[in-house]
Scaffold this active site. Structure first.
Site, PDB file in Angstrom:
ATOM      1  N   ASP A 235      38.834  16.336 -14.928  1.00  0.00           N
ATOM      2  CA  ASP A 235      38.245  15.300 -15.774  1.00  0.00           C
ATOM      3  C   ASP A 235      36.865  15.731 -16.260  1.00  0.00           C
ATOM      4  O   ASP A 235      36.071  16.305 -15.500  1.00  0.00           O
ATOM      5  CB  ASP A 235      38.136  14.013 -14.948  1.00  0.00           C
ATOM      6  CG  ASP A 235      37.667  12.827 -15.760  1.00  0.00           C
ATOM      7  OD1 ASP A 235      38.344  12.465 -16.733  1.00  0.00           O
ATOM      8  OD2 ASP A 235      36.610  12.262 -15.407  1.00  0.00           O
ATOM      9  N   GLU A 287      44.964  31.914  -4.122  1.00  0.00           N
ATOM     10  CA  GLU A 287      45.337  32.093  -2.725  1.00  0.00           C
ATOM     11  C   GLU A 287      46.657  31.399  -2.402  1.00  0.00           C
ATOM     12  O   GLU A 287      47.326  31.745  -1.429  1.00  0.00           O
ATOM     13  CB  GLU A 287      44.233  31.542  -1.819  1.00  0.00           C
ATOM     14  CG  GLU A 287      42.907  32.268  -1.927  1.00  0.00           C
ATOM     15  CD  GLU A 287      41.821  31.577  -1.111  1.00  0.00           C
ATOM     16  OE1 GLU A 287      42.175  30.788  -0.201  1.00  0.00           O
ATOM     17  OE2 GLU A 287      40.620  31.802  -1.391  1.00  0.00           O
TER      18      GLU A 287
END
Length: 593
Positions: A235, A287
């Site tokens: 956002d 990751e």
């Protein structure tokens, strides 16, 4: 007739495109599911109410996920569901690592992820890193701590101007109206410092110059990645970092360019240090595998700056707001599409396309006017000129078909596949957008596009929920537009969307190329070639003759049928009506033209 069978038809039934082509974008062969994905936005409080309290919940989303899977989408983007006082419909977060009881529990969230996975859908969640709720424990600690303390440094506190500090620290304005600063009372009751909030008073901005803020949000990312999300829509991703010294700004509060104030100079947006934040976040996502993504809600001006957000080590996607605001102005649309693809191709990123979301008037309502809608983007009320709903839905279908033919990713807003209009007849005492209150009703706000969805025509509240009245009133037209009623009608808006999305995937349009078909680009028409599919929009008032080719899809609902429309070729004698879009299978007669 399926798209596959249309493509396998004898070559003599295909047409020829003889006019000049202007290449803009090559076909995309880079890895990444998001590069061509169709992502469906769910606004939880308005999607489906399963517990009967009048507000949508996670269990309701889980129950209806099969309906979304039937649309042939790739992923769901979930607007905020975190713990929140709900002053700004959940964009005021008090706990980033829990579900608000209004929507359910973490167990409900896990069940939703499991069902999405079963259906082959990915789940992307909203992240709100610019600001939190004033009820967040960190902000409450800041209020209790003295000026200059580590607790205060998590946010942007400043002394006021004037003899007694009675004036705000600078002249910045809130997006929701009024000043962007609020003065606090110190623990001893005396007037104290001011804190910055680019949005509502209840939404203090974090201080992203503080490493502790970085560490907090890196933990938030890992919390939700560990629960199986496929990424984050960030956002107001352009607003986290502010210019040193917080200089005065005389331009627009939203940072868009205006006379004398180019958007790229806005001191509260687009600062260079932002990009280091997103590079770190991308490394964290990596990751968890190569398929986790970041999408920026980054309102940057001018458009080519959007490329800065989606460089190979930063965001995967960024919203294309200039396209949303281009309307059906064919010259403006062409300019935005060309500029977007050119800029993003330069950094190897896909473009995204969107026509509606939870912050703007739905495009089925915007397009129900000849010219601009009143208060475009800021709500429409009963005292405004009223849209032609049938015209708006027809044009919305054409605009959606044109958009879904474009290469890149596409975002859909819940209910647009039903052709839903905005809620207009909302009493003032039921409006909940903070913009309405902060401007004394001068700006109606965004409630109209957030009205709860109609699922089943014969049920209470059109099937949204079987208990309390929905948190916002539904328009009378929602009953006839309910999903079950449209599912039973081959010519419905819903079934047109199903055909468009199926054909988009089968034809590989999201990974395709784009070249302007110049003979069909006029003051009222716009046409491009994506692979062997010609997409032609007639935005004028008069019908136009179609080029030769096989009809694959046509936006006119009364002729939609059960699949691609016809094995008959189009061409002389076949015309495209006002406010219609068509997809034609063609071949290029002269590749050198």
């Amino acid at each position: 007739m399926s798209v596959d069978s249309a493509l396998a038809a004898p070559a003599e039934l295909a047409g020829a495109l003889t006019g000049p082509l202007t290449p803009v974008h090559p076909a995309d062969h880079l890895p990444g599911w998001w590069r061509s994905a169709v992502i469906y936005q769910v606004y939880p409080r308005s999607f489906r109410d399963l517990n009967g309290d009048g507000i949508g919940d996670l269990a309701g989303i889980t129950a209806e996920l099969p309906k979304l899977a039937d649309l042939d989408i790739d992923a769901v983007w979930l607007s905020p569901f975190y713990r929140s006082p709900q002053r700004d419909a959940g964009y005021d977060v008090s706990d980033y690592c829990d579900v608000d009881p209004l929507f359910g529990t973490l167990a409900d969230f896990d069940a939703m992820i499991a069902e999405a996975t079963r259906l082959g859908l990915r789940m992307i969640v909203d992240l709100v890193p610019n600001h939190c709720s004033d009820q967040h424990t960190a902000f409450q600690a800041a209020l209790a701590a003295p000026a200059g303390s580590p607790e205060r440094d998590m946010f942007i506190f400043r002394d006021g101007r004037g003899q007694y500090g009675e004036e705000p620290p600078n002249n910045w304005e809130s997006h929701f109206g009024g000043p962007a600063w609020t003065r606090i009372a110190e623990p001893d009751g005396t007037p104290g410092q001011w804190y910055l909030h680019l949005f509502d008073t209840s939404q203090p901005d974090f201080n992203w110059d503080n490493d502790a803020v970085h560490e907090e949000f890196e933990q938030v990312l890992r919390f939700w990645l560990d629960r199986g999300v496929s990424g984050f829509r960030v956002d107001v991703a352009h607003a986290l970092v502010k210019a040193p010294g917080l200089p005065e700004w005389g331009g627009r509060a939203d940072g868009n360019s205006c006379d004398g104030y180019p958007g790229h100079d806005a001191p509260m947006f687009g600062q260079p240090a932002l990009h280091d934040i997103y590079r770190k976040w991308r490394r964290i996502l990596a990751e968890y595998g190569p398929d986790r993504i970041l999408c920026a809600e980054a309102n940057v001006d001018p458009l080519p700056r959007l490329a800065d957000w989606v460089r190979p080590d930063e965001m995967h996607q960024a919203f294309n707001f200039p396209y949303l605001h281009a309307g059906l102005d064919v010259h403006r649309m062409r300019g935005v599409i060309t500029e977007s693809l050119t800029a993003l191709d330069s950094v190897g990123a896909p473009s995204t396309w969107v026509l509606s979301n939870h912050d703007v008037v739905r495009h089925a309502t915007r397009f129900g006017y000849d010219g601009h809608a009143p208060r475009d983007g800021d709500g429409i009320g009963t005292f405004d000129p009223q849209p032609d709903e049938a015209l708006g839905r027809s044009r919305a279908a054409a605009a959606s078909m044109f958009m879904l033919g474009l290469p890149g990713g596409a975002y859909l807003y819940q209910g647009e596949e039903l052709g839903l209009p905005d809620g207009i007849d909302i009493p003032d005492n039921q409006r909940q957008d903070p913009t309405f209150g902060r401007t004394g009703g001068e700006r109606l706000g965004r409630d109209g596009c957030r009205v709860p969805l109609p699922w089943r025509a014969a049920e209470l509240h059109a099937g949204f929920g079987d208990g309390a009245a929905p948190w916002l009133p539904q328009p009378a037209s929602f009953t006839e537009l309910a999903r079950d009623a449209q599912a039973a009608s081959p010519s419905s808006h819903l079934n047109l969307y199903r055909r468009m999305l199926a054909a988009r995937r089968e034809l590989g349009l999201g990974r395709g190329s784009l070249a302007w078909a110049e003979d069909w680009c006029t003051d009222t028409c716009l046409a491009y070639l994506n692979g062997t599919t010609l997409v032609l929009l007639n935005a004028g008032h008069d019908a136009v003759e179609l080029p030769a080719g096989r009809m694959l899809l046509r936006s006119s609902q009364d002729s939609a049928g059960d699949g691609p429309e016809s094995s008959d070729p189009a061409g002389p004698g076949h015309r495209l009506g006002s406010g219609e879009t068509v997809w034609l299978e063609i071949y290029i007669e002269d590749a050198e033209s």
